[in-house]
Design a protein around this motif. Structure first.
Motif, PDB file in Angstrom:
ATOM      1  N   ASP A  47      36.951  45.848  43.778  1.00 54.87           N
ATOM      2  CA  ASP A  47      36.735  44.420  44.010  1.00 54.87           C
ATOM      3  C   ASP A  47      37.654  43.590  43.119  1.00 54.87           C
ATOM      4  OD1 ASP A  47      35.410  42.183  45.186  1.00 54.87           O
ATOM      5  OD2 ASP A  47      34.227  41.968  43.349  1.00 54.87           O
ATOM      6  N   ALA A  48      37.794  43.974  41.872  1.00 55.49           N
ATOM      7  CA  ALA A  48      38.690  43.252  40.966  1.00 55.49           C
ATOM      8  C   ALA A  48      40.134  43.368  41.432  1.00 55.49           C
ATOM      9  CB  ALA A  48      38.539  43.799  39.548  1.00 55.49           C
ATOM     10  N   ASP A  49      40.528  44.540  41.926  1.00 55.09           N
ATOM     11  CA  ASP A  49      41.894  44.726  42.418  1.00 55.09           C
ATOM     12  C   ASP A  49      42.154  43.867  43.660  1.00 55.09           C
ATOM     13  OD1 ASP A  49      42.403  46.521  40.404  1.00 55.09           O
ATOM     14  OD2 ASP A  49      42.122  48.303  41.668  1.00 55.09           O
ATOM     15  N   VAL A  50      41.196  43.804  44.563  1.00 55.08           N
ATOM     16  CA  VAL A  50      41.356  42.986  45.771  1.00 55.08           C
ATOM     17  C   VAL A  50      41.450  41.510  45.393  1.00 55.08           C
ATOM     18  CG1 VAL A  50      40.195  42.197  47.880  1.00 55.08           C
ATOM     19  CG2 VAL A  50      40.301  44.632  47.338  1.00 55.08           C
ATOM     20  N   ASN A  51      40.628  41.078  44.457  1.00 53.73           N
ATOM     21  CA  ASN A  51      40.700  39.683  44.010  1.00 53.73           C
ATOM     22  C   ASN A  51      42.056  39.370  43.390  1.00 53.73           C
ATOM     23  OD1 ASN A  51      38.176  38.919  44.877  1.00 53.73           O
ATOM     24  ND2 ASN A  51      37.185  39.521  42.967  1.00 53.73           N
ATOM     25  N   ALA A  52      42.579  40.290  42.596  1.00 53.88           N
ATOM     26  CA  ALA A  52      43.892  40.078  41.987  1.00 53.88           C
ATOM     27  C   ALA A  52      44.984  40.009  43.051  1.00 53.88           C
ATOM     28  CB  ALA A  52      44.186  41.203  40.993  1.00 53.88           C
ATOM     29  N   LEU A  53      44.912  40.866  44.052  1.00 54.18           N
ATOM     30  CA  LEU A  53      45.895  40.819  45.132  1.00 54.18           C
ATOM     31  C   LEU A  53      45.801  39.517  45.923  1.00 54.18           C
ATOM     32  CD1 LEU A  53      45.730  44.470  46.492  1.00 54.18           C
ATOM     33  CD2 LEU A  53      47.673  43.356  45.390  1.00 54.18           C
ATOM     34  N   MET A  54      44.594  39.039  46.178  1.00 57.87           N
ATOM     35  CA  MET A  54      44.431  37.775  46.899  1.00 57.87           C
ATOM     36  C   MET A  54      45.009  36.617  46.088  1.00 57.87           C
ATOM     37  SD  MET A  54      40.681  38.063  48.697  1.00 57.87           S
ATOM     38  CE  MET A  54      40.747  36.370  49.192  1.00 57.87           C
ATOM     39  N   HIS A  56      47.362  36.797  43.836  1.00 58.33           N
ATOM     40  CA  HIS A  56      48.815  36.965  43.784  1.00 58.33           C
ATOM     41  C   HIS A  56      49.467  36.602  45.123  1.00 58.33           C
ATOM     42  CE1 HIS A  56      52.676  38.572  42.598  1.00 58.33           C
ATOM     43  NE2 HIS A  56      52.704  39.282  43.701  1.00 58.33           N
ATOM     44  N   THR A  57      48.865  37.036  46.217  1.00 62.03           N
ATOM     45  CA  THR A  57      49.478  36.853  47.534  1.00 62.03           C
ATOM     46  C   THR A  57      49.250  35.460  48.087  1.00 62.03           C
ATOM     47  OG1 THR A  57      49.135  39.191  47.981  1.00 62.03           O
ATOM     48  CG2 THR A  57      49.613  37.787  49.862  1.00 62.03           C
ATOM     49  N   PHE A  58      48.006  34.994  48.037  1.00 64.07           N
ATOM     50  CA  PHE A  58      47.657  33.739  48.693  1.00 64.07           C
ATOM     51  C   PHE A  58      47.432  32.586  47.731  1.00 64.07           C
ATOM     52  CE2 PHE A  58      45.935  37.124  51.505  1.00 64.07           C
ATOM     53  CZ  PHE A  58      46.784  36.936  52.574  1.00 64.07           C
ATOM     54  N   GLY A  59      47.408  32.867  46.447  1.00 65.69           N
ATOM     55  CA  GLY A  59      47.131  31.817  45.481  1.00 65.69           C
ATOM     56  C   GLY A  59      45.694  31.339  45.550  1.00 65.69           C
ATOM     57  N   VAL A  60      44.797  32.215  46.007  1.00 63.96           N
ATOM     58  CA  VAL A  60      43.386  31.864  46.173  1.00 63.96           C
ATOM     59  C   VAL A  60      42.656  32.106  44.865  1.00 63.96           C
ATOM     60  CG1 VAL A  60      41.263  32.440  47.392  1.00 63.96           C
ATOM     61  CG2 VAL A  60      43.438  32.429  48.618  1.00 63.96           C
ATOM     62  N   GLN A  61      41.911  31.101  44.419  1.00 62.41           N
ATOM     63  CA  GLN A  61      41.047  31.265  43.251  1.00 62.41           C
ATOM     64  C   GLN A  61      39.634  31.534  43.741  1.00 62.41           C
ATOM     65  OE1 GLN A  61      41.596  31.350  40.040  1.00 62.41           O
ATOM     66  NE2 GLN A  61      43.807  31.030  40.265  1.00 62.41           N
ATOM     67  N   ARG A  62      39.100  32.673  43.348  1.00 64.13           N
ATOM     68  CA  ARG A  62      37.756  33.043  43.801  1.00 64.13           C
ATOM     69  C   ARG A  62      36.903  33.362  42.593  1.00 64.13           C
ATOM     70  NH1 ARG A  62      36.406  38.343  47.100  1.00 64.13           N
ATOM     71  NH2 ARG A  62      34.216  38.261  46.666  1.00 64.13           N
ATOM     72  N   ASP A  63      35.702  32.803  42.533  1.00 63.13           N
ATOM     73  CA  ASP A  63      34.830  33.033  41.377  1.00 63.13           C
ATOM     74  C   ASP A  63      33.838  34.110  41.673  1.00 63.13           C
ATOM     75  OD1 ASP A  63      36.105  31.095  39.938  1.00 63.13           O
ATOM     76  OD2 ASP A  63      34.813  29.503  40.701  1.00 63.13           O
TER      77      ASP A  63
END
Length: 63
Positions: A47-54, A56-63
């Motif tokens: 989950d942490a890896d997917v959040n980091a990829l998002m 990096h790729t989309f500039g999405v900030q997710r809490d």
């Protein structure tokens, strides 16, 4: 062998068998519990890896 000796041996063997079954089932449950905990840790890391990829790729900030 006399009859009391036979019953004593049966009791000793039954106790030994019951003890071994208890030991093996306890060890099996402990191993399964450890493996399940390892899977939860891997999923948390995934989950942490997917959040980091998002991020990096989309500039999405997710809490």
């Amino acid at each position: 062998m006399t009859e009391p000796q036979v019953w004593t041996l049966i009791g000793v063997f039954a106790t030994g068998l019951f003890g071994m079954m208890t030991l093996m089932s306890t060890m099996f449950v402990r191993i399964i519990r450890t493996e399940i905990q390892g899977v939860h840790r891997r999923l948390d890391r995934l989950d942490a890896d997917v959040n980091a990829l998002m991020r990096h790729t989309f500039g999405v900030q997710r809490d």
